[in-house]
Design an enzyme around this catalytic site. Structure first.
Site, PDB file in Angstrom:
ATOM      1  N   ASP A  28       0.864  -1.175   0.000  1.00  0.00           N
ATOM      2  CA  ASP A  28       0.000   0.000   0.000  1.00  0.00           C
ATOM      3  C   ASP A  28       0.896   1.218   0.000  1.00  0.00           C
ATOM      4  O   ASP A  28       1.989   1.212   0.558  1.00  0.00           O
ATOM      5  CB  ASP A  28      -0.991   0.003   1.163  1.00  0.00           C
ATOM      6  CG  ASP A  28      -0.361  -0.158   2.518  1.00  0.00           C
ATOM      7  OD1 ASP A  28      -0.128   0.862   3.199  1.00  0.00           O
ATOM      8  OD2 ASP A  28      -0.095  -1.310   2.919  1.00  0.00           O
TER       9      ASP A  28
ATOM     10  N   GLU B 289      -9.275   3.499  11.674  1.00  0.00           N
ATOM     11  CA  GLU B 289      -8.338   3.472  12.791  1.00  0.00           C
ATOM     12  C   GLU B 289      -8.411   4.821  13.483  1.00  0.00           C
ATOM     13  O   GLU B 289      -8.870   5.808  12.906  1.00  0.00           O
ATOM     14  CB  GLU B 289      -6.919   3.177  12.303  1.00  0.00           C
ATOM     15  CG  GLU B 289      -6.434   4.088  11.173  1.00  0.00           C
ATOM     16  CD  GLU B 289      -5.130   3.622  10.581  1.00  0.00           C
ATOM     17  OE1 GLU B 289      -4.139   3.530  11.334  1.00  0.00           O
ATOM     18  OE2 GLU B 289      -5.080   3.350   9.357  1.00  0.00           O
TER      19      GLU B 289
END
Length: 265
Positions: free
Chosen positions: A61, A148
């Site tokens: 990523d 998150e």
């Protein structure tokens, strides 16, 4: 042997690209070709079985922190897919998204885009912002909702709703984005956030889970998963500095079948 393998892969890419994939947009290898991972790690963990290297298909990523990626070389080294950071909240676009998206596509890397969620902006605004900035590209992986806690935002760091509200906001974002792209989004999360907010209640969604010291079975017992982010200190030829590495949960044929079923049309 290592040098010979690397040179062979790079020659294959050069032939397939007819000289300069980044300039022409021609993929450097035929679509569907998978490369074995040839990665390192500057701070490797000692995992119990199953270890990340037991999985066949790997990727990365990327965000603005990856300032230099030679995507053709990275793909030859085993970057078969990439989740690319697109947006945050309701008004932030990652400054590297457009270039990473273009160059990864030109290199034949299977791409997906992710949104980093903020709790101080309505989910509807965030969904519209993501849709505005991420083109509906045939062949792309499903969009990803990155959940998150955000300790760095000057306005949102202390906003931590209870789990029921977190899940409600997530569902509102997920519904809008699924309707636009025609694929149910993937949920990314961390161990702390997963436990504190009851994300195991999201039946029917695929998960991309972070765990850099233990296996996912140890950290998220009983939770099915599709992608495992197993280190933040990966070393990949063609990428300057460390990068997150990820494994797909399945064989090469499982990957091909998953892409055929889950790619955006």
């Amino acid at each position: 042997m290592f040098l010979f393998r690397r040179l062979s892969l790079l020659c294959l890419l050069a032939l397939a690209a007819c000289g300069g994939a980044h300039d022409t947009g021609v993929p450097p290898a035929p679509p569907g070709v998978l490369f074995a991972p040839d990665f390192g790690d500057s701070d490797p963990a000692s995992f119990n079985a199953p270890r990340p290297d037991s999985f066949a298909v790997h990727g990365i990523d990327a965000a603005r922190f990856q300032k230099s990626i030679a995507w053709g070389e990275a793909r030859a080294s085993g970057v078969n897919f990439a989740f690319i950071k697109a947006t945050e909240g309701g008004d932030l676009l990652d400054t590297a998204f457009q270039e990473h998206w273009r160059a990864a596509g030109s290199a034949g890397v299977v791409r997906g885009a992710y949104h980093f969620y903020y709790f101080c902006t309505p989910p509807e605004d965030q969904a519209r912002w993501f849709i505005r900035n991420v083109p509906r590209t045939p062949g792309m992986m499903p969009p990803v909702l990155d959940m998150e806690w955000n300790p760095f935002s000057p306005t949102c760091a202390t906003v931590r709703p209870p789990g029921a509200e977190v899940r409600d906001q997530m569902r509102r974002w997920l519904r809008i984005v699924e309707a636009h792209y025609g694929q149910r989004p993937i949920i990314y999360t961390t161990p702390e956030f997963y436990r504190q907010n009851g994300l195991g209640q999201f039946d029917g969604y695929e998960f991309w889970l972070r765990s850099t010291a233990k296996t996912l079975g140890e950290v998220y017992p009983g939770q099915p998963w599709k992608f495992w982010q197993y280190t933040a200190t990966g070393i990949v030829p063609g990428i300057a500095g460390g990068v997150d590495l990820n494994a797909f949960n399945g064989s090469r044929s499982d990957w091909q079948n998953w892409i055929a079923r889950r790619a955006v049309r």
